[in-house]
Every structure is written in C-alpha cells, then in structure tokens.
Design an enzyme around this catalytic site. Structure first.
Site, short mmCIF file in Angstrom:
data_model
loop_
_atom_site.label_atom_id
_atom_site.label_comp_id
_atom_site.label_asym_id
_atom_site.label_seq_id
_atom_site.Cartn_x
_atom_site.Cartn_y
_atom_site.Cartn_z
N ASN A 171 8.70 -3.66 0.76
CA ASN A 171 7.58 -2.93 0.47
C ASN A 171 7.52 -1.85 1.30
OD1 ASN A 171 4.72 -2.33 0.34
ND2 ASN A 171 4.07 -3.99 1.67
N TRP A 172 7.61 -0.75 0.74
CA TRP A 172 7.48 0.58 1.53
C TRP A 172 6.50 1.16 1.97
CZ3 TRP A 172 11.69 4.72 -0.76
CH2 TRP A 172 12.94 4.42 -0.64
N HIS A 205 -2.22 -7.93 -0.89
CA HIS A 205 -1.71 -7.59 0.61
C HIS A 205 -2.83 -7.48 1.55
CE1 HIS A 205 0.15 -5.65 3.97
NE2 HIS A 205 1.50 -6.13 3.53
N GLU A 232 2.24 -14.11 4.19
CA GLU A 232 2.50 -13.17 5.25
C GLU A 232 1.44 -13.36 6.27
OE1 GLU A 232 4.82 -9.50 3.91
OE2 GLU A 232 2.67 -9.28 3.24
N GLY A 258 4.22 -6.35 11.08
CA GLY A 258 4.68 -5.20 11.94
C GLY A 258 4.62 -5.34 13.31
N SER A 300 7.57 -9.00 9.63
CA SER A 300 8.57 -8.80 10.58
C SER A 300 9.96 -9.43 10.23
CB SER A 300 8.20 -9.20 12.03
OG SER A 300 7.12 -8.50 12.46
N GLY A 334 8.91 -5.55 5.00
CA GLY A 334 8.00 -4.14 5.20
C GLY A 334 9.05 -3.05 5.98
N GLY A 335 9.10 -2.81 7.16
CA GLY A 335 9.71 -2.05 8.00
C GLY A 335 11.07 -1.80 7.84
P1 PGA Z 1 6.76 -5.75 8.33
O1 PGA Z 1 5.69 -5.60 6.86
O2 PGA Z 1 8.13 -6.61 7.68
O3 PGA Z 1 6.79 -4.46 8.40
O4 PGA Z 1 5.93 -6.75 9.03
C1 PGA Z 1 5.55 -6.76 5.95
C2 PGA Z 1 4.78 -6.33 4.91
O5 PGA Z 1 3.34 -5.95 4.98
O6 PGA Z 1 4.85 -6.75 3.72
#
Ligand code: PGA
Length: 247
Positions: free
Chosen positions: A7-8, A96, A165, A171, A208, A229-230
């Site tokens: 997920n960018w 989300h 999530e 994050g 994360s 995400g990241g």
């Molecule tokens: P993250 O984000 O891997 O940066 O924690 C996950 C997401 O929000 O889908």
C-alpha cells in the site's frame, strides 16, 4: 494462496515504476512464485499507467479506496469502482483506518464493498482496533463489529480478503505479540466463517511489517498474507519480506 500487498499511500510518480520493475523481476524468477500473489496499490494518479505496464507481468494493480457509488455521479473528486475497473485495477482496499478516520462509517463501507464487487474488483477489507480499545481489552468485540456490520453472506467470499491492521501498529514499528495475533486472527476467522457459512476468506496482517518481524509473523498459521505500507516503497525491503517468509 498467500498475498503480499503493497500500500503506497501518498507516494509515487510515474518513474516510481522502477520499484515495481525490480519487484517484478524478483517475482518472475522466484521458485516460490506460484504460492503467492503480489498486488500494489499506488495512488489513483498511477493506476492506469501501472496497470497497462504490468498487464502481462506478475504484479497486479489495485486502488487504495473507491467511492460508495457505482458508476458516474456529481460528487466532486470521487472515483467509482467502475472507473477504477475501466483503467485496469483488479483490487481495491476498503476501510483503511486513514479513510475511516475521514468519515467512512459502516454504511458507507457496505456500499463501497457492494459496488466494488459489482464491478469485479476484489476487495481488501481493512479492520483494526485503536490503542484505547486495545488497552480496554475490547479488541475482539471491535473487530467482530467491524466485520458483521459490513460483510454479508451474499458477497462472494472469493472476492473478499480481510486485512487486520491494528491502528496503533500502523507506521509505529510496533506489532502485536505472537499470542495476541494467534488469538485475534483465530477470532476473525471464526466470525468470518459464521458470516460466510463455514469457509473464511483470506485474512492478512498489516501494520509495520518488515523483513525482520516477518520471521515471527510467518509462524501464525491463520495469517494468509500481509498488507505492507512503509516497506513496500522500497523494492529491497518488500522483496526481503517475501524472501524471509519463504526462507
Ligand atoms: P505500515 O502501513 O506497514 O507502514 O505500518 C500499513 C498500512 O497502513 O496499510
């Protein structure tokens, strides 16, 4: 089938296709490639060009959200499932926590899921508890409510993936313990089996995820993949997650 979804969020310009090219080259040669699927959800601005570019390749392109109406409307800035499908999106995230925080409630989310499926988009439905709910030991009841208020047996479970999530994990670099995750993912599958008459859709974990904590995460048998995400904004970090998962 396992899923690795990147997920960018608000990241990427046309030349960022290079990141996906590197992931695609790895994927095309990986001996485990038949065991998993890679899906990337870039911002709306890149969906059409990326979907065209990867049409005959391994990576599938999805959207991070869609509007709760089917086709065209007079809602400024809205993008419908029909419009996304028409430019090559195959999946869409829905629910989300970023979008829930902006006002997506259960009834809006239900319409999003309904119209996404109607337009042949596969839905990655995101759920998760916040820090306070976790502290007050309400995680399981919050997750159950988020699922039963939106998902219905009439939706074909083949078109639905659920991504768990925890909001406090997104994050932050923090993830739940193995015991917590075993408990929550078993609970999620139990609720889903009730909704979908015995068989649960795939359940992913997100928050994360990186190339290190994947070693623990892969030990939890109920988890069918990851929403990243990241770490999905770097080909190396994303590939490390897949490599370490199958190590
Ligand atoms: P993250 O984000 O891997 O940066 O924690 C996950 C997401 O929000 O889908």
């Amino acid at each position: 089938m396992k899923y690795f979804i990147g997920n960018w969020k608000m990241f990427g310009v046309p030349k960022s296709v290079n990141i996906l090219n590197r992931i695609n080259s790895f994927y095309a040669k990986d001996k485990n490639r038949n065991k998993y699927r890679v899906i990337i959800t870039p911002p709306f601005t890149l969906i059409e060009s990326f979907a065209k570019y990867f049409q005959r390749k391994k990576i599938l392109i999805g959207s991070q959200n869609c509007y709760q109406k089917d086709f065209f409307s007079s809602d400024t800035s809205a993008i419908s499932p029909y419009m996304l499908k028409s430019v090559g999106a195959k999946y869409t995230l829905i629910g989300h926590s970023d979008n829930r925080a902006e006002g997506d409630n259960d009834s809006i989310l239900k319409d999003k899921v309904k119209f996404a499926i109607k337009n042949n988009l596969k839905v990655v439905f995101c759920i998760g508890e916040n820090k306070l709910e976790k502290k007050n030991k309400r995680t399981l009841s919050v997750l159950k409510k988020q699922l039963i208020k939106v998902l219905e047996s009439k939706f074909d479970k083949k078109n639905i993936i659920v991504a768990y999530e925890p909001i406090w994990s997104i994050g932050s670099g923090k993830i739940p313990t193995k015991q917590e995750l075993q408990k929550t993912t078993t609970h999620i599958k139990k609720v889903l089996k009730n909704i979908f008459k015995k068989k649960s859709p795939a359940v992913l974990y997100g928050g994360s995820v990186d190339g290190n904590n994947i070693d623990m995460l892969k030990q939890i048998s109920e988890i069918d993949g990851f929403l990243v995400g990241g770490a999905s904004k770097s080909s190396k970090k994303f590939i490390d997650i897949i490599k370490n998962y199958y190590r």
